[in-house]
Design a protein around this motif. Structure first.
Motif, PDB file in Angstrom:
ATOM      1  N   GLY A   1     -32.973 -90.348  -7.828  1.00  0.00           N
ATOM      2  CA  GLY A   1     -33.215 -89.000  -8.354  1.00  0.00           C
ATOM      3  C   GLY A   1     -32.415 -87.957  -7.603  1.00  0.00           C
ATOM      4  O   GLY A   1     -31.780 -87.079  -8.209  1.00  0.00           O
TER       5      GLY A   1
ATOM      6  N   THR B   1     -30.021 -84.013 -17.903  1.00  0.00           N
ATOM      7  CA  THR B   1     -30.898 -82.846 -17.975  1.00  0.00           C
ATOM      8  C   THR B   1     -30.400 -81.716 -17.083  1.00  0.00           C
ATOM      9  O   THR B   1     -30.307 -80.555 -17.516  1.00  0.00           O
ATOM     10  CB  THR B   1     -32.331 -83.241 -17.567  1.00  0.00           C
ATOM     11  OG1 THR B   1     -32.815 -84.262 -18.449  1.00  0.00           O
ATOM     12  CG2 THR B   1     -33.257 -82.045 -17.644  1.00  0.00           C
ATOM     13  N   ALA B   2     -30.070 -82.043 -15.844  1.00  0.00           N
ATOM     14  CA  ALA B   2     -29.581 -81.008 -14.929  1.00  0.00           C
ATOM     15  C   ALA B   2     -28.245 -80.440 -15.391  1.00  0.00           C
ATOM     16  O   ALA B   2     -27.985 -79.231 -15.245  1.00  0.00           O
ATOM     17  CB  ALA B   2     -29.450 -81.591 -13.521  1.00  0.00           C
TER      18      ALA B   2
ATOM     19  N   PHE C   1     -32.078 -87.570 -14.952  1.00  0.00           N
ATOM     20  CA  PHE C   1     -31.949 -86.274 -14.286  1.00  0.00           C
ATOM     21  C   PHE C   1     -30.535 -85.713 -14.415  1.00  0.00           C
ATOM     22  O   PHE C   1     -30.362 -84.494 -14.440  1.00  0.00           O
ATOM     23  CB  PHE C   1     -32.304 -86.398 -12.793  1.00  0.00           C
ATOM     24  CG  PHE C   1     -33.758 -86.663 -12.537  1.00  0.00           C
ATOM     25  CD1 PHE C   1     -34.717 -86.330 -13.473  1.00  0.00           C
ATOM     26  CD2 PHE C   1     -34.170 -87.252 -11.347  1.00  0.00           C
ATOM     27  CE1 PHE C   1     -36.063 -86.585 -13.250  1.00  0.00           C
ATOM     28  CE2 PHE C   1     -35.509 -87.502 -11.107  1.00  0.00           C
ATOM     29  CZ  PHE C   1     -36.459 -87.169 -12.056  1.00  0.00           C
TER      30      PHE C   1
ATOM     31  N   ILE D   1     -29.312 -85.749  -9.364  1.00  0.00           N
ATOM     32  CA  ILE D   1     -29.474 -84.291  -9.407  1.00  0.00           C
ATOM     33  C   ILE D   1     -28.385 -83.610  -8.594  1.00  0.00           C
ATOM     34  O   ILE D   1     -27.784 -82.614  -9.021  1.00  0.00           O
ATOM     35  CB  ILE D   1     -30.873 -83.890  -8.895  1.00  0.00           C
ATOM     36  CG1 ILE D   1     -31.945 -84.347  -9.877  1.00  0.00           C
ATOM     37  CG2 ILE D   1     -30.959 -82.381  -8.708  1.00  0.00           C
ATOM     38  CD1 ILE D   1     -33.356 -84.063  -9.413  1.00  0.00           C
TER      39      ILE D   1
END
Length: 297
Positions: free
Chosen positions: A254, A175-176, A172, A258
């Motif tokens: 997660g 990607t974030a 995450f 994030i």
């Protein structure tokens, strides 16, 4: 199994074969030790004593024809769908390895926009491959594998799932971060700025953790398929503990990754892509560093 058409079942044949070897009649048991008196009796005795085991062996072999095991081995059934699910599962794993290897070897401080866009494409392919891996793995566990009862009671299976959750949660952050940097540039709200050394180093560390978890999954899958740890299911309710650990892992880590990506700032580095100078700024309020001015605002 039902005895259809009046045919004898496997258990019936097995019972018939066993009675040929183990007779309850004491006279028959003693008769096999009686010695014949001439050559003719010898031949007859050998023939009669040898015929029983031979007949039993033939009967047992004949009984296996048409049994569920033979029918399962001979029939195609779910063989083709099972093979396709396994193939898709392995291909998606290879795609994940390729994508994450490309990201790890490409990310660097100061890389240009084209290179960063290629990293974004690799991250997209990693996400798609991850979804395919989960879907194909679900069908393998529930429909085409050893059955959900086996996997849900196998501790190594849940260890593998926890490793997969750690891998997914760690993914995450890259990607974030990529989305956070790409969207303002794509909408024209902000010009492209090269990635700082601090952010590139952090992304590499997270990718190292992903690779470590990814490398442990095949080992755990190998142990799982051989039933390692399955004997402990009688004393430990792994079918309940395993899902709970997965939920806590993917939820906790997660959120952590994030939140770290969305609140990331290079300003505390004192220099770099933030554009702030390390030289003091003199104004009416006195001499203050860029960090102090940022904290006030």
């Amino acid at each position: 199994k039902l005895n259809l058409g009046g045919s004898r079942t496997t258990s019936t044949y097995a019972a018939s074969a066993s009675t040929l070897f183990l007779s309850n009649d004491k006279n028959e048991e003693l008769a096999q030790f009686e010695f014949p008196t001439d050559d003719e009796d010898t031949s007859s005795s050998i023939t009669s004593n040898a015929s029983a085991p031979a007949l039993a062996a033939f009967t047992a072999m004949a009984a296996t024809v048409g049994t569920p095991l033979a029918a399962h081995a001979a029939g195609t059934g779910n063989a083709i769908p099972s093979a396709i699910a396994a193939y898709v599962h392995y291909i998606s794993l290879f795609a994940i390895v390729g994508a994450i290897t490309y990201e790890r070897s490409t990310i660097a401080a100061g890389m240009d926009k084209e290179t960063e866009d290629s990293v974004a494409l690799a991250d997209i392919s990693l996400g798609i491959s991850g979804v395919v891996l989960l879907v194909s793995g679900y069908y393998r566990a529930v429909e085409y594998g050893k059955g959900w009862y086996f996997y849900s009671h196998e501790p190594i299976f849940w260890a593998k799932m926890v490793a997969l959750c750690i891998f997914g949660a760690a993914s995450f952050f890259p990607t974030a971060t990529i989305i956070k940097r790409a969207v303002p540039v794509a909408t024209g709200k902000k010009e492209f700025e090269p990635m700082s050394e601090k952010l590139a180093t952090r992304m590499k560390k997270v990718l190292n953790a992903e690779i470590l978890m990814l490398a442990s999954i095949p080992l755990l899958a190998t142990l799982m398929s051989r039933g390692v740890g399955y004997k402990y299911t009688e004393s430990i309710p792994v079918q309940y503990i395993g899902p709970a650990l997965c939920a806590v892992t993917i939820g906790g880590l997660g959120y952590k990754y994030i939140n770290e990506a969305l609140t990331w700032s290079d300003d505390d580095a004192g220099s770099g892509s933030s554009g702030l100078s390390s030289e003091p700024v003199i104004n009416d309020s006195g001499v203050k560093s860029p960090l102090e001015k940022l904290q006030e605002t």
